[in-house]
Design an enzyme around this catalytic site. Structure first.
Site, PDB file in Angstrom:
ATOM      1  N   LYS A 138     -15.469  -1.197   2.102  1.00 15.83           N
ATOM      2  CA  LYS A 138     -14.759  -1.898   0.860  1.00 15.83           C
ATOM      3  C   LYS A 138     -15.757  -2.453  -0.255  1.00 15.83           C
ATOM      4  O   LYS A 138     -16.494  -3.417   0.170  1.00 15.83           O
ATOM      5  CB  LYS A 138     -13.790  -2.944   1.184  1.00 15.83           C
ATOM      6  CG  LYS A 138     -12.789  -2.347   2.287  1.00 15.83           C
ATOM      7  CD  LYS A 138     -11.966  -3.739   2.782  1.00 15.83           C
ATOM      8  CE  LYS A 138     -10.699  -3.265   3.496  1.00 15.83           C
ATOM      9  NZ  LYS A 138      -9.905  -4.133   4.082  1.00 15.83           N
ATOM     10  N   GLU A 143       0.773  -1.353   0.154  1.00 20.82           N
ATOM     11  CA  GLU A 143       0.027  -0.099   0.041  1.00 20.82           C
ATOM     12  C   GLU A 143       0.933   1.276   0.230  1.00 20.82           C
ATOM     13  O   GLU A 143       0.396   2.274   0.350  1.00 20.82           O
ATOM     14  CB  GLU A 143      -0.996  -0.043   1.400  1.00 20.82           C
ATOM     15  CG  GLU A 143      -1.828  -1.083   1.111  1.00 20.82           C
ATOM     16  CD  GLU A 143      -2.791  -1.355   2.222  1.00 20.82           C
ATOM     17  OE1 GLU A 143      -2.990  -0.442   3.067  1.00 20.82           O
ATOM     18  OE2 GLU A 143      -3.793  -1.948   2.121  1.00 20.82           O
TER      19      GLU A 143
END
Length: 428
Positions: free
Chosen positions: A337, A205
């Site tokens: 999400k 990330e």
């Protein structure tokens, strides 16, 4: 006309070099929308089903050609002629076509790609940016970034248990200024780590993945970086954690393995509370295992009045699990999400349920991402006030931040920044 003329999917690669699904939807008026599906590394067992081919000789079993075929045949045939502006009907048609509770038949990655692309096509047809199409004229709040600057756990090959150490620049009036703050801290952290002899390689990330001596050392180097960047921890910048506790929880013994210690649920609660007393921690995600509701309740009772407690694996963007949390007073925030539940409609339902019950929501990426920036528009559309989309490196993460900068510019003086509102919530 906003009727669906054609749907096409293809297999592309995500930020980890793994296959994922990309969909394009074209309407009869010529408008078109495209979306790519993200993928997680640490996935909750209650998430919607990500359909992979399983052929170990091709992409080590991670191909998505079956999901792509499902889009190009079954889903395309079922949705042809439907109105793209009726998102709920489109999504419901795919849910019924699949016929399983977790979208295992067609694949949540197949369904989601179409669902998101339909929204993009409808926005294009109505000549609106996606955030305004989804959120209406009142959508103007830019989210506070949760910037993941140290990666551990499943997101990095190091000895750090906690999956994400993040900074949240809340004490600013504009998103662009907050983003600059977080970026400057990231660059200062690179020097702090380098001076200590640590690697400055980055994880999935975009955060650094040094082989630190302990989880606490991660907090200490972040505090140093905040100071060296010229900002004040606990006044302008706070720290947020994603423990991803399910990854180091032993269901048979009921113990959490953290910093080479075996902790009971009560000990885990005290451990996290101790960190919150010592450091300016404003948010903890997945502080307990996804099914350890008892410890979650204890954690919420102990620090839920002063710390945002986020359910990711706990809630998996699912209204039924979220409703249980609301009913039992567990956690106070939900991570959103889109691929955990599999459609735009169900995602929005989860956000709205959270907000109606005083829970915060955070629009989130996955560790496997693409250049798709839908979640940035979703954050503004639904006024989540917070977004979690990685560090200040890797173009798959920057795509979301850059889209938010464009939205802020488009909104002009009407733009609001969600940071001060969240800071007020945690400081009283």
């Amino acid at each position: 006309m906003t009727l669906i003329e054609s749907i096409h999917a293809r297999q592309i690669l995500d930020s980890r070099g793994n296959p994922t699904v990309e969909c394009e939807v074209t309407l009869m008026d010529g408008a078109a929308g495209r979306a790519a599906v993200p993928s997680g590394a640490s996935t909750g067992m209650h998430e919607a089903w990500e359909l992979r081919d399983g052929d170990k000789s091709v992409f080590m079993g991670k191909g998505v050609t079956t999901a792509v075929k499902n889009v190009n045949t079954k889903i395309a045939d079922a949705l042809e002629g439907m109105d793209a502006t009726d998102q709920a009907a489109v999504d419901q048609a795919m849910i019924e076509l699949d016929g399983t509770p977790n979208k295992k038949e067609l694949g949540a990655n197949a369904i989601l790609g179409v669902s998101l692309a339909v929204a993009h096509a409808a926005a294009a047809s109505t000549n609106q940016p996606l955030f305004r199409y989804l959120g209406g004229a009142g959508a103007r709040m830019l989210p506070a970034p949760m910037m993941n600057i140290i990666n551990g756990g499943e997101h990095a090959d190091n000895g750090v248990d906690i999956q994400e150490f993040m900074v949240m620049p809340l004490g600013f009036e504009r998103f662009s200024d907050a983003l600059r703050c977080g970026t400057e801290i990231f660059h200062n952290l690179k020097k702090v780590l380098s001076d200590k002899g640590y690697s400055t390689a980055v994880g999935d990330e975009g955060g650094f993945a040094p082989d630190l001596k302990s989880n606490q050392e991660a907090l200490d180097v972040i505090m140093t970086a905040i100071d060296k960047a010229g900002y004040k921890a606990g006044e302008q910048v706070w720290i947020a954690l994603d423990a991803a506790s399910t990854e180091f929880y032993d269901k048979s013994s009921g113990k959490y393995s953290l910093d080479n210690n075996q902790m009971s649920g009560d000990e885990m609660v005290d451990f996290l509370a101790g960190w919150c007393d010592k450091y300016p921690i404003c948010s903890i995600e997945d502080g307990c295992d996804e099914d350890d509701w008892e410890t979650w309740k204890k954690l919420t009772t102990k620090i839920g009045d002063k710390v945002q407690l986020v359910g990711d694996d706990l809630f998996v963007t699912n209204v039924e699990r979220l409703q249980r949390g609301i009913d039992e007073g567990i956690a106070n925030s939900i991570l959103i999400k889109v691929n955990q539940i599999g459609t735009m409609t169900e995602t929005i339902d989860a956000i709205q349920l959270a907000h109606r019950n005083g829970y915060t929501s955070i629009s989130s990426h996955r560790s496997g991402e693409t250049e798709d920036s839908t979640i940035a528009d979703l954050a503004v559309a639904m006024s989540t006030g917070q977004i979690k989309t990685g560090s200040a490196s890797r173009s798959d993460r920057m795509a979301k931040y850059n889209q938010l900068l464009r939205i802020e510019e488009l909104l002009g003086d009407a733009a609001q920044y969600g940071g001060p509102l969240f800071a007020k919530r945690i400081t009283g």
